[in-house]
Each structure stands twice: as structure tokens, then as C-alpha cells.
Design an enzyme around this catalytic site. Structure first.
Site, PDB file in Angstrom:
ATOM      1  N   LYS A  10       0.842  -1.196   0.000  1.00  0.00           N
ATOM      2  CA  LYS A  10       0.000   0.000   0.000  1.00  0.00           C
ATOM      3  C   LYS A  10       0.874   1.241   0.000  1.00  0.00           C
ATOM      4  CE  LYS A  10       0.939   1.466   4.333  1.00  0.00           C
ATOM      5  NZ  LYS A  10       1.584   2.750   4.674  1.00  0.00           N
ATOM      6  N   GLY A  97       7.497   1.340   4.859  1.00  0.00           N
ATOM      7  CA  GLY A  97       6.305   2.174   4.826  1.00  0.00           C
ATOM      8  C   GLY A  97       5.289   1.703   3.810  1.00  0.00           C
ATOM      9  N   SER A 102       2.058  -6.172   7.178  1.00  0.00           N
ATOM     10  CA  SER A 102       0.604  -6.165   7.356  1.00  0.00           C
ATOM     11  C   SER A 102      -0.093  -6.913   6.232  1.00  0.00           C
ATOM     12  CB  SER A 102       0.094  -4.722   7.426  1.00  0.00           C
ATOM     13  OG  SER A 102       0.571  -4.070   8.579  1.00  0.00           O
ATOM     14  N   ASP A 135      -2.472  -1.525   9.912  1.00  0.00           N
ATOM     15  CA  ASP A 135      -2.722  -1.561   8.472  1.00  0.00           C
ATOM     16  C   ASP A 135      -3.355  -2.864   8.011  1.00  0.00           C
ATOM     17  OD1 ASP A 135      -1.680   0.980   8.076  1.00  0.00           O
ATOM     18  OD2 ASP A 135       0.334   0.262   7.611  1.00  0.00           O
TER      19      ASP A 135
END
Length: 287
Positions: A10, A97, A102, A135
Site C-alpha cells: 500500500k 512504509g 501487514s 494496516d
């Protein structure tokens, strides 16, 4: 029976930290986007225990790994007696990041839901996921989403227009825990115009998203290469460039594949880990 899942990375199109909660967690306001950079996660039922392996030697395969935590949370919260054998083919950079850990956790929870026929929906799976990572609920659903509270409150947004995304990860890594500690210790934080960017996203206003997007972590997380990466991206007509999550990866949105590729060639002088990808509408894809 085995299940293999493509677990998407993401980017944060927008990230604001609204407050530090009594629990120690943080109240967030994020616009998140799944992108076509994937880990491959394979999960198999076993009688008991959790066995975890990974293609990347630097990734711990013990109880500290989010995928392991996710399996434990699934069995604890469903009350099911069973086990899982998990293998992660790691392609998303670690501590970047980009929610690689996740995404793996999301893949484990969703796959165990199928393997053990528990019939939980995405919201229920997200309630398990939030126990192991902020996340994870987003990574279960994916697409374009507004994420609030500690990450478990999700609202779908219109798909982002077709755009090419360049991800540039410097060699350094950033600890998410230390990044939030830096926020807590920062005397002054300039908060962005959350209502305006949300309205832009709701109405599919790509220009408005690019104009008002912000990541508050950039105010107190130092990434030495970030300024130069952004300079190169701007020279190649980027529409939006900023750090994703707590960093250090910087992403750039480009209207054309040619512009993205030109940027990549220039970035190769200063960054080793560079990826070109696109937006995708789901966080998990079962193979």
C-alpha cells in the site's frame, strides 16, 4: 490443502495523526491505496502449531512476525483448534512504509478463514487484523480507502484514476514504533486540510488529491535521500510525490508510463530499490 495469495503493498496518499490516545495508540486519518507490488503467501492446514518460513533471510520467522501473530489471533478469536504452515515469498521491501508485514498478516487471516470454513466477512476479519497491526484491516480489503481511528474504521472511496506509480526505497529503514514516538515528542505539528482532501477523493478529483495530499511523518522523520528523490521526480513531471507511511519509501504518481520510466532511469543513480506499479482494487488476490 494449500492456498496461495498475492498480498498487495500500500501507499498512503494522505496521512495525518490526530491525537495520541490513552491506550498509547494513535488516532489516524489516512487515505490508502493498494498497489501492484505483491508478496506471495502460501498457507496450509496442519494439526497444530504455527510454522513460518520466508524467502528473505533477514525477516524473522518467530512470534514477532506479523504473519505469525495473525495466525495466533485468528485461532484465539475464533476458538478453532488447528494449526498453519505459512511460507512468505518476500517481494515487498521490509520496513519501507509499504505495509509488507501487514499484507502478509492479512493474507494469513483471510486464508485461514477459507481453509477452516469460518465464513467471516471482511469487517470481522479486520477485527482480528487490528489486534496485530493498524494496516492489516486495510490490507484485507484494499483498493482506495479512508482509514480512521487506529486503522480499523474503513470507508471505501472511488478508484483512483489510472496512474503509474514509482516507488523509491532508500537503503535506510524506519521503525514504525520510533516514528510514532517522534510524533509524540514533537512540540508542534502542522496538520493538513483533511476535509478538503477527503472531499477531493470522494468526488474523484485527482488534481485536488495531488494538491492537498500530505504526510505528517515528513515533518519529523529524516530520510537523507528524500529531497533528492523528490527533486528527480519533479523534474520528470510527477503529479504527486511524498513519503509512504512512516517511510522511508517515497512514491510518485505519473500520468504516463513513459514519464515513470524516465524517472526510474534518473533515480537509479541514487536508489537501488525502485519499482513501477499501478493501483489495484483489492488487497488480496487468491491464486
Amino acid at each position: 490443502m494449500k492456498i496461495t495469495v498475492k498480498a498487495a503493498a500500500k501507499i498512503n496518499l494522505h496521512l495525518d495523526i490526530l491525537a495520541t490516545l490513552k491506550s498509547g495508540y494513535h488516532s489516524l486519518f489516512m487515505i490508502m491505496q493498494s498497489v501492484s507490488l505483491y508478496d506471495l503467501v502460501t498457507i496450509e492446514k496442519i494439526s497444530s502449531g504455527i510454522e513460518l518460513t520466508c524467502s528473505a533471510a533477514t525477516i524473522p520467522c518467530d512470534k514477532t512476525n506479523i504473519a505469525h501473530k495473525a495466525a495466533v489471533a485468528f485461532f484465539d478469536l475464533t476458538g478453532i483448534k488447528g494449526g498453519a504452515r505459512i511460507h512468505i515469498d518476500k517481494r515487498i521491501p521490509f520496513s519501507a512504509g509499504l505495509a509488507g508485514g501487514s499484507a502478509d498478516g492479512a493474507a494469513v487471516i483471510a486464508s485461514l478463514n477459507k481453509l477452516y470454513c469460518t465464513g467471516l466477512n471482511d469487517f470481522e476479519l479486520g477485527q482480528i487484523g487490528i489486534k496485530v497491526g493498524a494496516d492489516v484491516p486495510f490490507c484485507i480489503s484494499g483498493g482506495t480507502m479512508l482509514a480512521q481511528d487506529i486503522g480499523g474504521v474503513l470507508s471505501p472511496l472511488p478508484d483512483l484514476k489510472k496512474t503509474y506509480i514509482v516507488l523509491a526505497k532508500p537503503e535506510c529503514s524506519v521503525s514504525t514504533k520510533l516514528a510514532y514516538k517522534a510524533f509524540d515528542e514533537c512540540e508542534y505539528v502542522r496538520h493538513p486540510k483533511n476535509a478538503i482532501i477527503l472531499n477531493s477523493a470522494v468526488n474523484g478529483d485527482f488534481d485536488g488529491i495531488c494538491k492537498y495530499a500530505h504526510n505528517v511523518f515528513e515533518q519529523f522523520i529524516e530520510v537523507p535521500e528524500r529531497v533528492e528523490i523528490k527533486r528527480i521526480m519533479h523534474e520528470n513531471n510527477v503529479r504527486l510525490c511524498q513519503m509512504s507511511g512512516s517511510g522511508p519509501t517515497v512514491f510518485g504518481l505519473f500520468d504516463s508510463k513513459q514519464g515513470a520510466n524516465s524517472c526510474v532511469k534518473a533515480l537509479e543513480e541514487i536508489v537501488n530499490d525502485i519499482y513501477v506499479c499501478e493501483c489495484v482494487s483489492s488487497g488480496l488476490e487468491f491464486c
